[in-house]
Design a protein around this motif. Structure first.
Motif, short mmCIF file in Angstrom:
data_model
loop_
_atom_site.label_atom_id
_atom_site.label_comp_id
_atom_site.label_asym_id
_atom_site.label_seq_id
_atom_site.Cartn_x
_atom_site.Cartn_y
_atom_site.Cartn_z
N LEU A 21 38.64 39.78 48.51
CA LEU A 21 39.07 38.85 47.46
C LEU A 21 40.34 38.11 47.88
O LEU A 21 40.50 36.91 47.59
N GLU A 22 41.22 38.81 48.57
CA GLU A 22 42.46 38.17 49.04
C GLU A 22 42.14 37.09 50.08
O GLU A 22 42.73 36.01 50.07
N GLU A 23 41.17 37.38 50.96
CA GLU A 23 40.76 36.39 51.98
C GLU A 23 40.21 35.13 51.32
O GLU A 23 40.33 34.04 51.88
N TRP A 24 39.61 35.28 50.14
CA TRP A 24 39.02 34.14 49.44
C TRP A 24 40.01 33.45 48.50
O TRP A 24 39.63 32.54 47.77
N GLY A 25 41.27 33.88 48.51
CA GLY A 25 42.29 33.15 47.77
C GLY A 25 42.93 33.84 46.57
O GLY A 25 43.79 33.26 45.91
N ALA A 26 42.50 35.05 46.26
CA ALA A 26 43.14 35.78 45.15
C ALA A 26 44.47 36.37 45.60
O ALA A 26 44.66 36.66 46.78
N THR A 27 45.38 36.54 44.66
CA THR A 27 46.60 37.30 44.93
C THR A 27 46.30 38.75 44.58
O THR A 27 45.80 39.04 43.49
N VAL A 28 46.58 39.67 45.49
CA VAL A 28 46.33 41.09 45.26
C VAL A 28 47.65 41.82 45.05
O VAL A 28 48.58 41.71 45.86
N VAL A 29 47.73 42.55 43.95
CA VAL A 29 48.88 43.43 43.68
C VAL A 29 48.33 44.85 43.68
O VAL A 29 47.54 45.22 42.81
N ASP A 30 48.71 45.63 44.69
CA ASP A 30 48.17 46.98 44.88
C ASP A 30 49.19 48.01 44.41
O ASP A 30 50.24 48.17 45.04
#
Length: 199
Positions: A21-30
């Protein structure tokens, strides 16, 4: 901004989905990564951990002794609750800060204990569960971390059941022992396209 809560049991493949999802443009907060940062050398939680649990849980590099703490809290449920009470407010505050600063197409907040900690449900717009059978979970965790079955079962026992997670899911990605990487990616991309329409 649309906020997706991504969850699933240990070894379900949450991180793999989040990476796509991050590769497709989402911001990821883990939140696991946030917790790790709080407990690493000179992290914001170290002083409180040393004060509440004792210096034996702090390494020579001034980080938390993760293995010792893991063994301690999973053998003592009350101690696990004490550690969570200390860490979760700090994790929540930092995760909120990162969500507010997000600039991606939408935000994916990876929360392993999203179901168990009810407060997270009100902070996201949708809950996406990465679903996996227990046998596959155990096998993946064994191969990845070398933990014993006893420790893995204790960790899984402290998490919501598969049924509890699925009961609150808005979206589900199946990632069991027969799911190929191509199929995992196809499911994630399908949801990615749906979420783009809901922004």
């Amino acid at each position: 901004m649309l906020k997706i809560g991504l969850t699933g049991g240990i070894g379900s493949g949450k991180s793999q989905v989040a990476t796509l999802l991050e590769e497709w443009g989402a911001t990821v907060v883990d939140t696991d990564l946030v917790a790790h940062q709080l407990c690493q050398t000179e992290g914001l939680a170290i002083a409180a951990i040393a004060e509440q649990f004792g210096p034996e849980f702090i390494t020579a590099e001034h980080g938390m002794d993760r293995q010792r703490m893991r063994e301690h809290v999973f053998a003592n449920p009350a101690e696990r609750q004490r550690l969570e009470a200390l860490l979760h407010p700090l994790i929540g505050e930092e995760a909120r800060r990162q969500v507010m600063a997000a600039s991606g197409l939408y935000v994916v907040v990876v929360v392993p204990l999203l179901i168990e900690r009810g407060s997270w449900r009100n902070r996201v717009d949708r809950i996406c569960v990465v679903d996996c059978d227990e046998a596959t979970q155990k096998q993946r965790v064994r191969e990845r971390s070398g933990l014993t079955d006893e420790v893995i079962e204790r960790i899984m026992g402290a998490q919501a059941t598969r049924e509890q997670r699925l009961a609150v899911a808005d979206d589900v990605i199946v990632n069991d022992g027969t799911t190929s990487l191509h199929e995992l990616s196809r499911q994630a991309e399908q949801l990615h396209q749906q979420w783009l329409q809901q922004r």
